[in-house]
Structure formats: structure tokens, C-alpha cells
Write an enzyme that holds these catalytic residues in place. Structure first.
Site, PDB file in Angstrom:
ATOM      1  N   ARG A 229       0.775  -1.199   0.113  1.00 49.24           N
ATOM      2  CA  ARG A 229      -0.073  -0.110  -0.056  1.00 49.24           C
ATOM      3  C   ARG A 229       0.783   1.253  -0.132  1.00 49.24           C
ATOM      4  O   ARG A 229       1.935   1.214   0.686  1.00 49.24           O
ATOM      5  CB  ARG A 229      -0.816  -0.085   1.263  1.00 49.24           C
ATOM      6  CG  ARG A 229      -2.167  -0.820   1.254  1.00 49.24           C
ATOM      7  CD  ARG A 229      -3.033  -0.815   0.161  1.00 49.24           C
ATOM      8  NE  ARG A 229      -4.276  -1.705  -0.053  1.00 49.24           N
ATOM      9  CZ  ARG A 229      -4.334  -2.460  -0.943  1.00 49.24           C
ATOM     10  NH1 ARG A 229      -3.364  -2.944  -1.685  1.00 49.24           N
ATOM     11  NH2 ARG A 229      -5.296  -3.301  -0.790  1.00 49.24           N
ATOM     12  N   HIS A 277      -1.105  -0.580 -10.242  1.00 47.38           N
ATOM     13  CA  HIS A 277      -1.643  -1.385  -9.030  1.00 47.38           C
ATOM     14  C   HIS A 277      -2.050  -2.935  -9.886  1.00 47.38           C
ATOM     15  O   HIS A 277      -3.175  -3.195  -9.709  1.00 47.38           O
ATOM     16  CB  HIS A 277      -2.813  -0.892  -8.453  1.00 47.38           C
ATOM     17  CG  HIS A 277      -3.254  -1.417  -6.816  1.00 47.38           C
ATOM     18  ND1 HIS A 277      -3.423  -0.731  -5.921  1.00 47.38           N
ATOM     19  CD2 HIS A 277      -3.130  -2.701  -6.673  1.00 47.38           C
ATOM     20  CE1 HIS A 277      -3.641  -1.700  -4.823  1.00 47.38           C
ATOM     21  NE2 HIS A 277      -3.471  -2.863  -5.518  1.00 47.38           N
TER      22      HIS A 277
HETATM   23  P1  NAP Z   1      -1.201 -11.155   5.580  1.00 45.06           P
HETATM   24  O1  NAP Z   1      -1.369 -12.605   5.113  1.00 45.06           O
HETATM   25  O2  NAP Z   1      -2.323 -10.551   6.593  1.00 45.06           O
HETATM   26  O3  NAP Z   1       0.074 -10.880   5.909  1.00 45.06           O
HETATM   27  C1  NAP Z   1       0.649  -9.579   6.458  1.00 45.06           C
HETATM   28  C2  NAP Z   1       2.270  -9.825   6.939  1.00 45.06           C
HETATM   29  O4  NAP Z   1       2.367  -8.532   7.399  1.00 45.06           O
HETATM   30  C3  NAP Z   1       2.160 -10.818   8.088  1.00 45.06           C
HETATM   31  O5  NAP Z   1       3.560 -11.519   8.132  1.00 45.06           O
HETATM   32  C4  NAP Z   1       2.436  -9.900   9.302  1.00 45.06           C
HETATM   33  O6  NAP Z   1       3.097 -10.604  10.433  1.00 45.06           O
HETATM   34  C5  NAP Z   1       3.196  -8.765   8.673  1.00 45.06           C
HETATM   35  N1  NAP Z   1       2.817  -7.427   9.816  1.00 45.06           N
HETATM   36  C6  NAP Z   1       1.791  -6.912   9.850  1.00 45.06           C
HETATM   37  N2  NAP Z   1       1.836  -5.828  10.637  1.00 45.06           N
HETATM   38  C7  NAP Z   1       3.197  -5.907  11.135  1.00 45.06           C
HETATM   39  C8  NAP Z   1       3.852  -5.120  11.563  1.00 45.06           C
HETATM   40  N3  NAP Z   1       3.392  -4.070  12.441  1.00 45.06           N
HETATM   41  N4  NAP Z   1       5.250  -5.326  11.964  1.00 45.06           N
HETATM   42  C9  NAP Z   1       5.730  -6.465  11.300  1.00 45.06           C
HETATM   43  N5  NAP Z   1       4.951  -7.267  10.506  1.00 45.06           N
HETATM   44  C10 NAP Z   1       3.905  -7.060  10.258  1.00 45.06           C
HETATM   45  O7  NAP Z   1      -1.421 -10.527   4.171  1.00 45.06           O
HETATM   46  P2  NAP Z   1      -1.172 -10.762   2.718  1.00 45.06           P
HETATM   47  O8  NAP Z   1      -2.321 -11.609   2.220  1.00 45.06           O
HETATM   48  O9  NAP Z   1       0.122 -11.319   2.453  1.00 45.06           O
HETATM   49  O10 NAP Z   1      -1.293  -9.438   1.862  1.00 45.06           O
HETATM   50  C11 NAP Z   1      -0.299  -8.238   2.280  1.00 45.06           C
HETATM   51  C12 NAP Z   1      -0.874  -7.064   1.732  1.00 45.06           C
HETATM   52  O11 NAP Z   1      -0.496  -6.911   0.334  1.00 45.06           O
HETATM   53  C13 NAP Z   1      -2.172  -6.715   1.781  1.00 45.06           C
HETATM   54  O12 NAP Z   1      -2.724  -6.111   3.132  1.00 45.06           O
HETATM   55  C14 NAP Z   1      -2.429  -5.708   0.765  1.00 45.06           C
HETATM   56  O13 NAP Z   1      -2.329  -4.386   1.037  1.00 45.06           O
HETATM   57  C15 NAP Z   1      -1.376  -6.002  -0.354  1.00 45.06           C
HETATM   58  N6  NAP Z   1      -1.961  -6.461  -1.655  1.00 45.06           N
HETATM   59  C16 NAP Z   1      -1.504  -5.859  -2.571  1.00 45.06           C
HETATM   60  C17 NAP Z   1      -1.738  -6.225  -4.092  1.00 45.06           C
HETATM   61  C18 NAP Z   1      -1.427  -5.564  -5.375  1.00 45.06           C
HETATM   62  O14 NAP Z   1      -1.805  -6.013  -6.318  1.00 45.06           O
HETATM   63  N7  NAP Z   1      -0.289  -4.462  -5.252  1.00 45.06           N
HETATM   64  C19 NAP Z   1      -2.526  -7.660  -4.157  1.00 45.06           C
HETATM   65  C20 NAP Z   1      -2.930  -8.085  -2.873  1.00 45.06           C
HETATM   66  C21 NAP Z   1      -2.672  -7.614  -1.649  1.00 45.06           C
HETATM   67  P3  NAP Z   1       2.429 -11.763  11.169  1.00 45.06           P
HETATM   68  O15 NAP Z   1       2.551 -12.958  10.173  1.00 45.06           O
HETATM   69  O16 NAP Z   1       3.391 -11.895  12.340  1.00 45.06           O
HETATM   70  O17 NAP Z   1       1.105 -11.610  11.552  1.00 45.06           O
END
Ligand code: NAP
Length: 314
Positions: A229, A277
Site C-alpha cells: 500500500r 496497481h
Molecule cells: P497477511 O497474510 O495478513 O500478511 C501480512 C504480513 O505482514 C504478516 O506476516 C504480518 O506479520 C506482517 N505484519 C503486519 N503488521 C506488521 C507489523 N506491524 N510489523 C511487522 N510485520 C507486520 O497479508 P497478505 O495477504 O500477505 O497481503 C499483504 C498486503 O498486500 C495486503 O494487506 C494488501 O495491502 C497488499 N496487496 C497488494 C496487491 C497488489 O496488487 N498490489 C494485491 C494483494 C494484496 P504476522 O505474520 O506476524 O502476522
């Protein structure tokens, strides 16, 4: 007969039609309808819905919702709305999406690793200057975020031979990844990295996380990839780091304001690659399988798939 399932949110008419068809084909026996076309009684009977960043007022039209399935993986825009309700929010966790993201991460990591950003500049300047080859095992790639997308990305980078580090909130053990966790270990994760890749959710803790001190921890000449993001990166800090030459290049797929405003400096910055995006767009074919599984599980056992934790913000 099961109640009709409403589908609504920030979708154009063709997009909505596409989702209604895809969901109907993937989940026989269920009826999906655009919210706008449902009767008051159908809205009353709906206990769950399929949504894409809906306006809060749309949710109020179905007063008996117990849960909603988001069609998107990132749900930061919905948190404030849902925190004020008892409705559970299930975000999209789709292995197909994770594969697409892993492909994007590998594509751009290889682009930067093979110094294509520098050769691109050389071409613009009519410069013929081969650079020394660096092996992937001599490159440190740090993944910020080791969730659904970060873990899949890590696997593809490990297979390619990179030294992979990862950073998460909680302790993690992933084979082949040097894992760090918590704010106190962020420096160790970033220190001397050649490529930093952001795959964190946007939360109060991650907003502006990639700032001047954090960028300064990377190796001189390092590159940043932000596929998460826009607001996680401090734009002014990034521009200053690029200007100073500390950071060589940034590949940005996400921005504070999307579409990126026409007069934004990123558009014409030679050390920035702007993407609209697209690093991992939701694919109806794979997403519908996930939605189908969640709906069947709910119909059969009244079990709602893992919901977003509103206190941690993702
Ligand atoms: P997820 O499964 O919720 O994983 C988030 C990761 O970030 C987890 O490892 C979490 O740690 C870590 N995290 C969260 N807050 C943190 C903090 N304060 N300090 C350190 N680590 C932290 O999410 P995901 O499915 O992988 O997706 C990640 C993001 O990608 C989404 O939220 C979205 O914004 C973005 N996204 C972008 C696109 C695009 O096309 N550009 C597409 C899809 C998603 P823990 O494992 O310890 O909980």
C-alpha cells in the site's frame, strides 16, 4: 431454498456482471444478485454477502449480515466501518493470488538484480557500459511481511538463489529465510539489504514505516519494491533517498492516491518505475474457488472462515 447472496461494492457494472457470472458458475445451487436488484425481503434474509470495498451505507441495507467475504486481499478501507458492527470480515486468501504476487516479486527482483534499471538509463543516454555480474547468492533480498503473499514470494526468491530475509510481527520459522520479527528487529532485517520488498498490510503501525532512517539502513545503491500500500512508504523520504543516490531505484505498484495524480513527481522520475496497481490482481477463476469453499463451509457447518482481527488491523 438458500437466501439470495448479495454482491456489491466499488465495482463498475461490467465488473459486477463479470463477478455475478463467475460466482454463479463456480457455486451451483447458490443465487447471487446485485444488491440494487434485490427486494427488501431478500435483503432482510441475507446473512452473508460478497463485497468489494463497499460504501458503509450499502451494508446497512442488509440488516442481518453475520459475515461478508471481501473479493480483495487488502481490507484497510473496510476496517473503520466493520469495527462499528458485529459483522465478521473475511478477506480473500487465495493461493492463486499469492502465486501471481510471487511471480511479480520474482520478475522485478530479477530486473533489479540484473541491473536493468541501470541499463535502461544507459540506453537513454546512449551509453555502452557493461557492469560486473553479481550472483543472486550475493544479493540480500528482504521481504517486509511474511503473510500469505510474503511467504509465496519468499519461496520463489529462494529457488532463484537469493539470500532471503523476512520480517513479520510474530516469530516465524521458514526454511531458507532468515526471519526477523517485531520493531526491534526491523533494523537487522533491513541492514545492508540490496532489495527491500514491501508486502505488509496498511495499519497504524505500518503507515509511513519506510521512512528516511529505514531507507538509510539499506545498502548504498539498493532498490525498493512496494507492492503493498502506498501509505506505508514516506514519499518525501523515498524521493530524497533517490536524489541523494543512496537508493538506486524504486518499483512502485501502489500509491497514496490512485490513480497516481498526473503531476506526481514519480511519473517522470528516471529512478522510479510506476505500475498501475497490477502486481497481483484478483483473478475471478481462483478467487471464486476460495469463495465457494467458504460458502460451503458456512452452509454445512455454520463455520465462518478466518476473519480479520480488528484489533491488530489485518
Ligand atoms: P497477511 O497474510 O495478513 O500478511 C501480512 C504480513 O505482514 C504478516 O506476516 C504480518 O506479520 C506482517 N505484519 C503486519 N503488521 C506488521 C507489523 N506491524 N510489523 C511487522 N510485520 C507486520 O497479508 P497478505 O495477504 O500477505 O497481503 C499483504 C498486503 O498486500 C495486503 O494487506 C494488501 O495491502 C497488499 N496487496 C497488494 C496487491 C497488489 O496488487 N498490489 C494485491 C494483494 C494484496 P504476522 O505474520 O506476524 O502476522
Amino acid at each position: 431454498m438458500n437466501p439470495v447472496i448479495p454482491v456489491f461494492g466499488d465495482l463498475t457494472d461490467p465488473e459486477l456482471h463479470h463477478w455475478l457470472t463467475a460466482l454463479g458458475n463456480a457455486i451451483p445451487g447458490e443465487r447471487f444478485m446485485a444488491l440494487a436488484e434485490m427486494t427488501a425481503e431478500q435483503k432482510q434474509r441475507a446473512t452473508f454477502a460478497i463485497v468489494a470495498n463497499p460504501h458503509p451505507s450499502l451494508l446497512q441495507q442488509c440488516p442481518n449480515l453475520i459475515w461478508v467475504q471481501s473479493l480483495w486481499a487488502g481490507v484497510e478501507k473496510l476496517l473503520a466501518t466493520f469495527q462499528q458492527t458485529d459483522i465478521k470480515l473475511v478477506r480473500l486468501i487465495d493461493p492463486g493470488l499469492a502465486n501471481t504476487m510471487a511471480e511479480a516479486v520474482l520478475t522485478w527482483s530479477l530486473y533489479l538484480h540484473r541491473q536493468m534499471h541501470i541499463y535502461r538509463q544507459q540506453q537513454l543516454n546512449h551509453t555502452w557500459q557493461p557492469l560486473p555480474y553479481v550472483a543472486p547468492e550475493d544479493r540480500i533480498v528482504t521481504l517486509l511481511g511474511l503473510g500469505e503473499l510474503g511467504r509465496a514470494a519468499a519461496e520463489s526468491l529462494i529457488k532463484q538463489g537469493f539470500q532471503v530475509r523476512g520480517w513479520s510481527r510474530q516469530v516465524k520459522q521458514i526454511q531458507g529465510v532468515h526471519c526477523f520479527h517485531g520493531s526491534e528487529q526491523l533494523q537487522a532485517a533491513l541492514d545492508g539489504a540490496d532489495i527491500a520488498i514491501c508486502l505488509l498490510p496498511l495499519t497504524p503501525q505500518t503507515q509511513g514505516l519506510i521512512d528516511t532512517p529505514r531507507l538509510g539502513m539499506l545498502k548504498p545503491g539498493a532498490c525498493l519494491i512496494n507492492f503493498a500500500r502506498g501509505a506505508i512508504v514516506d514519499d518525501q523520504a523515498l524521493l530524497a533517498s533517490l536524489e541523494s543516490g543512496h537508493l538506486a531505484h524504486a518499483v512502485l505498484d501502489v500509491f497514496m492516491t490512485e490513480p497516481l495524480p498526473k503531476d506526481h513527481p514519480y511519473w517522470r522520475h528516471q529512478q522510479v518505475t510506476v505500475l498501475p496497481h497490477i502486481s497481483a490482481q484478483t483473478r475471478a477463476d481462483t478467487a471464486c474457488k476460495v469463495v465457494a469453499r467458504n460458502i460451503r463451509q458456512y452452509r454445512r457447518d455454520a463455520v465462518i472462515s478466518d476473519a480479520v482481527d480488528f484489533t491488530r488491523g489485518y
